[in-house]
Design an enzyme around this catalytic site. Structure first.
Site, short mmCIF file in Angstrom:
data_model
loop_
_atom_site.label_atom_id
_atom_site.label_comp_id
_atom_site.label_asym_id
_atom_site.label_seq_id
_atom_site.Cartn_x
_atom_site.Cartn_y
_atom_site.Cartn_z
N MET A 40 0.85 -1.19 0.00
CA MET A 40 0.00 0.00 0.00
C MET A 40 0.89 1.25 0.00
SD MET A 40 -3.43 -0.96 2.07
CE MET A 40 -2.82 -0.71 3.73
N LEU A 43 6.70 2.98 1.44
CA LEU A 43 7.65 1.86 1.52
C LEU A 43 8.74 2.12 2.56
CD1 LEU A 43 8.14 1.03 -2.28
CD2 LEU A 43 6.40 0.17 -0.68
N HIS A 47 9.44 -3.45 3.38
CA HIS A 47 9.08 -3.68 1.98
C HIS A 47 10.33 -3.96 1.15
CE1 HIS A 47 5.66 -0.94 3.25
NE2 HIS A 47 5.01 -1.99 2.78
N GLN A 71 -10.31 -2.70 2.45
CA GLN A 71 -9.81 -3.38 3.66
C GLN A 71 -9.79 -2.46 4.88
OE1 GLN A 71 -5.86 -4.15 1.62
NE2 GLN A 71 -5.07 -3.92 3.70
N GLY A 157 4.96 -10.06 4.13
CA GLY A 157 5.76 -9.95 5.35
C GLY A 157 5.20 -10.83 6.46
O1 PAF Z 1 -0.04 -5.71 3.55
C1 PAF Z 1 -0.49 -4.81 2.80
O2 PAF Z 1 0.17 -3.79 2.55
C2 PAF Z 1 -1.87 -4.95 2.20
O3 PAF Z 1 -2.74 -5.58 3.07
C3 PAF Z 1 -1.86 -5.64 0.82
C4 PAF Z 1 -1.37 -7.08 0.91
C5 PAF Z 1 -0.97 -4.86 -0.14
C6 PAF Z 1 -3.29 -5.68 0.24
O4 PAF Z 1 -3.80 -4.39 0.10
#
Ligand code: PAF
Length: 290
Positions: A40, A43, A47, A71, A157
């Site tokens: 998302m 970073l 990441h 989400q 992760g």
């Molecule tokens: O872990 C995340 O950053 C998010 O939940 C993901 C896997 C990119 C889905 O939006």
């Protein structure tokens, strides 16, 4: 397809696709195997560890950057979630990413979209109980991303341990042709797991936040010494958390690592996990044992 230039330096820009057609065109040029790191944005070194691992294992690496509205629940931090696209693109370029997919909401969820992917029970406990609908949103967006990017491997992760378990369930239940790789959590030197949400911590909360790691470590060490009573491992975590007045535990859990059912006795692979509320932010962390 755009090459986004970076005014701050000599980098020439990373390939970015922001719509489905340019993603498909760019995907067709990528050497296999293709690794996807879904993010998302905002970073951080956690990441970058996923990207590095993907670089080592795949011929091409795609990073998706999309703050997924489905989400986030009502009243959660969708609006204020950090958005740092320019810096993220720069980080992707310096990390050797081949392609960034950075769609907008209408690209991921075209007008009229109604379909979602419900991961069932593993998505209703722990984070799923605290954030109803969260894992339906994660499962839906990850399914769309897998369908669009068609990665051979996808990298998640360990910090979001339940997310990795839920996505693994979805991939197996739907027979998706993708392998999942779960990468160890990257921590600050004091143990705090890196997370984009750490940016919300006040200095006092930041000083308290390593308590999550201390609680998990205490239980993991007790397990290593032979403790198998899950109730005692939970009590140990609660006891450590109670030493930090700014930290209000939401849950502490010792669960089966495949089904996320709470355990009485640890006699196989398990997951220690916890969620803690600070005045400015709620943080999660976890630790696999067994
Ligand atoms: O872990 C995340 O950053 C998010 O939940 C993901 C896997 C990119 C889905 O939006």
């Amino acid at each position: 397809m755009e090459a986004v230039p970076h005014p701050g330096g000599p980098l020439r820009g990373v390939r970015v696709a922001s719509d489905r057609a340019s993603l498909a065109a760019a995907r067709a040029t990528l050497a296999s195997p293709v690794g996807l790191v879904p993010t998302m944005g905002a970073l951080h070194a956690g990441h970058l560890a996923l990207i590095e691992r993907a670089r080592r294992e795949c011929a091409s690496v795609v990073v998706s950057i999309f703050v997924n509205p489905t989400q986030f629940g009502p009243g959660e931090d969708f609006e204020r979630y950090p958005r740092t696209l320019e810096a993220d693109l720069r980080a992707c370029e310096t990390s050797g990413v081949d392609l960034v997919f950075a769609p907008d909401v209408a690209t991921m969820y075209p007008p009229g979209h109604t379909t979602s992917v419900d991961p069932g029970v593993p998505g209703t406990v722990l984070e799923g109980a605290a954030r109803p609908g969260h894992f339906r949103g994660v499962a839906t967006v990850v399914t769309i991303l897998f369908d669009l990017v068609r990665p051979d491997l996808a990298y998640f992760g360990q910090k979001d341990g339940q997310q990795a378990i839920v996505v693994d369930r979805v991939v197996r239940d739907l027979g998706m042709p993708v392998g999942l790789v779960v990468v160890p959590t990257v921590r600050d030197p004091d143990g705090l797991a890196l997370s984009s949400r750490n940016a919300y911590l006040t200095p006092a909360e930041r000083a308290s936040a390593p308590v999550l790691h201390r609680a998990l470590r205490a239980a993991a060490e007790a397990f290593e010494r032979g403790e198998r009573d899950a109730g005692r491992l939970r009590s140990l975590m609660r006891e450590v958390l109670s030493g930090e007045p700014l930290a209000r535990p939401d849950y502490v859990s010792v669960a089966d690592r495949a089904t996320l059912e709470e355990l009485a006795t640890v006699d196989g692979p398990a997951l220690l996990s916890l969620a803690v509320r600070f005045p400015s932010v709620r943080l999660i962390d976890c630790w696999p044992i067994g």
